[in-house]
Design a protein around this motif. Sequence first.
Motif, PDB file in Angstrom:
ATOM      1  N   ILE A   4      53.624  45.757  29.658  1.00  0.00           N
ATOM      2  CA  ILE A   4      52.736  46.535  29.906  1.00  0.00           C
ATOM      3  C   ILE A   4      51.654  46.533  31.355  1.00  0.00           C
ATOM      4  O   ILE A   4      51.144  47.428  31.958  1.00  0.00           O
ATOM      5  CB  ILE A   4      51.384  47.379  28.663  1.00  0.00           C
ATOM      6  N   ALA A   5      51.103  45.111  30.881  1.00  0.00           N
ATOM      7  CA  ALA A   5      50.056  44.892  32.495  1.00  0.00           C
ATOM      8  C   ALA A   5      50.877  44.418  33.524  1.00  0.00           C
ATOM      9  O   ALA A   5      50.356  45.331  34.550  1.00  0.00           O
ATOM     10  CB  ALA A   5      50.377  43.124  31.951  1.00  0.00           C
ATOM     11  N   ASP A   6      52.459  44.458  33.857  1.00  0.00           N
ATOM     12  CA  ASP A   6      53.433  44.672  35.007  1.00  0.00           C
ATOM     13  C   ASP A   6      52.967  46.486  34.818  1.00  0.00           C
ATOM     14  O   ASP A   6      53.351  46.079  36.845  1.00  0.00           O
ATOM     15  CB  ASP A   6      54.104  44.149  34.174  1.00  0.00           C
ATOM     16  N   LEU A   7      53.293  46.858  34.413  1.00  0.00           N
ATOM     17  CA  LEU A   7      53.398  48.019  34.902  1.00  0.00           C
ATOM     18  C   LEU A   7      52.169  48.860  35.055  1.00  0.00           C
ATOM     19  O   LEU A   7      51.461  49.758  36.125  1.00  0.00           O
ATOM     20  CB  LEU A   7      53.550  49.157  33.731  1.00  0.00           C
ATOM     21  N   LEU A   8      51.066  48.026  34.782  1.00  0.00           N
ATOM     22  CA  LEU A   8      49.558  49.310  34.811  1.00  0.00           C
ATOM     23  C   LEU A   8      49.458  48.279  36.472  1.00  0.00           C
ATOM     24  O   LEU A   8      48.664  49.711  37.391  1.00  0.00           O
ATOM     25  CB  LEU A   8      48.346  48.584  34.166  1.00  0.00           C
ATOM     26  N   LYS A   9      49.491  46.686  36.627  1.00  0.00           N
ATOM     27  CA  LYS A   9      49.032  46.392  37.920  1.00  0.00           C
ATOM     28  C   LYS A   9      49.887  47.222  38.952  1.00  0.00           C
ATOM     29  O   LYS A   9      49.848  47.675  39.977  1.00  0.00           O
ATOM     30  CB  LYS A   9      50.065  44.884  37.617  1.00  0.00           C
ATOM     31  N   ALA A  10      51.498  48.031  38.834  1.00  0.00           N
ATOM     32  CA  ALA A  10      52.476  48.403  39.747  1.00  0.00           C
ATOM     33  C   ALA A  10      51.563  49.967  40.399  1.00  0.00           C
ATOM     34  O   ALA A  10      52.730  50.096  41.643  1.00  0.00           O
ATOM     35  CB  ALA A  10      54.164  48.165  39.369  1.00  0.00           C
ATOM     36  N   SER A  11      50.906  50.408  39.030  1.00  0.00           N
ATOM     37  CA  SER A  11      50.444  51.543  38.820  1.00  0.00           C
ATOM     38  C   SER A  11      49.583  52.048  40.545  1.00  0.00           C
ATOM     39  O   SER A  11      48.490  50.959  40.413  1.00  0.00           O
ATOM     40  CB  SER A  11      50.252  52.344  38.268  1.00  0.00           C
ATOM     41  N   SER A  12      49.368  52.822  41.035  1.00  0.00           N
ATOM     42  CA  SER A  12      48.855  53.680  41.757  1.00  0.00           C
ATOM     43  C   SER A  12      47.308  53.857  41.247  1.00  0.00           C
ATOM     44  O   SER A  12      46.349  54.303  41.672  1.00  0.00           O
ATOM     45  CB  SER A  12      48.482  54.570  42.619  1.00  0.00           C
ATOM     46  N   TYR A  13      47.536  55.091  40.119  1.00  0.00           N
ATOM     47  CA  TYR A  13      47.211  55.818  39.124  1.00  0.00           C
ATOM     48  C   TYR A  13      47.031  55.427  37.626  1.00  0.00           C
ATOM     49  O   TYR A  13      48.369  55.258  37.410  1.00  0.00           O
ATOM     50  CB  TYR A  13      46.454  57.315  39.235  1.00  0.00           C
ATOM     51  N   THR A  14      46.282  55.126  36.909  1.00  0.00           N
ATOM     52  CA  THR A  14      46.491  55.010  35.285  1.00  0.00           C
ATOM     53  C   THR A  14      46.244  56.151  34.467  1.00  0.00           C
ATOM     54  O   THR A  14      44.363  56.455  34.945  1.00  0.00           O
ATOM     55  CB  THR A  14      46.390  53.700  35.164  1.00  0.00           C
ATOM     56  N   THR A  15      46.453  57.194  33.336  1.00  0.00           N
ATOM     57  CA  THR A  15      45.768  57.728  32.803  1.00  0.00           C
ATOM     58  C   THR A  15      45.753  56.869  31.388  1.00  0.00           C
ATOM     59  O   THR A  15      46.721  56.599  31.165  1.00  0.00           O
ATOM     60  CB  THR A  15      46.385  59.037  32.969  1.00  0.00           C
ATOM     61  N   VAL A  16      45.078  57.010  30.780  1.00  0.00           N
ATOM     62  CA  VAL A  16      44.518  56.077  29.278  1.00  0.00           C
ATOM     63  C   VAL A  16      44.287  57.615  28.672  1.00  0.00           C
ATOM     64  O   VAL A  16      43.066  57.837  28.409  1.00  0.00           O
ATOM     65  CB  VAL A  16      43.849  54.999  28.992  1.00  0.00           C
ATOM     66  N   MET A  17      45.078  57.838  27.725  1.00  0.00           N
ATOM     67  CA  MET A  17      44.919  59.575  26.619  1.00  0.00           C
ATOM     68  C   MET A  17      44.497  58.570  24.849  1.00  0.00           C
ATOM     69  O   MET A  17      44.652  57.378  24.085  1.00  0.00           O
ATOM     70  CB  MET A  17      46.123  60.298  26.558  1.00  0.00           C
ATOM     71  N   THR A  18      43.425  58.823  24.727  1.00  0.00           N
ATOM     72  CA  THR A  18      42.615  58.535  23.409  1.00  0.00           C
ATOM     73  C   THR A  18      42.304  59.773  22.616  1.00  0.00           C
ATOM     74  O   THR A  18      42.564  60.775  23.109  1.00  0.00           O
ATOM     75  CB  THR A  18      41.185  57.448  23.799  1.00  0.00           C
ATOM     76  N   GLY A  19      41.751  59.210  21.781  1.00  0.00           N
ATOM     77  CA  GLY A  19      41.238  59.672  20.124  1.00  0.00           C
ATOM     78  C   GLY A  19      39.549  60.066  20.538  1.00  0.00           C
ATOM     79  O   GLY A  19      39.405  59.685  21.531  1.00  0.00           O
ATOM     80  N   ALA A  20      39.229  61.807  19.292  1.00  0.00           N
ATOM     81  CA  ALA A  20      38.415  61.159  19.412  1.00  0.00           C
ATOM     82  C   ALA A  20      36.740  60.401  19.175  1.00  0.00           C
ATOM     83  O   ALA A  20      37.588  59.748  18.281  1.00  0.00           O
ATOM     84  CB  ALA A  20      37.726  62.524  18.008  1.00  0.00           C
TER      85      ALA A  20
END
Length: 66
Positions: A4-20
């Motif tokens: 997951i850390a490697d994917l985040l580092k490699a991404s240009s844009y990251t979206t995190v979906m969270t709950g209320a």
Amino acid sequence: MKKIADLLKASSYTTVMTGAGMSTESGLPDFRSQQGLWQKYDPVKMASTDAMHNNRASFVSFYQNV
């Protein structure tokens, strides 16, 4: 976690979906409380499909700045 850390580092844009509740815990305004965004903005004018089609600039600006 490393993958997951490697994917985040490699991404240009990251979206995190969270709950209320996640946004208010971190200091972001919610939509419906006494201090919420709908006290300041009319949801029909700012966040509806009608607004998206007929008032695109305000619709986009609202979501870019929320």
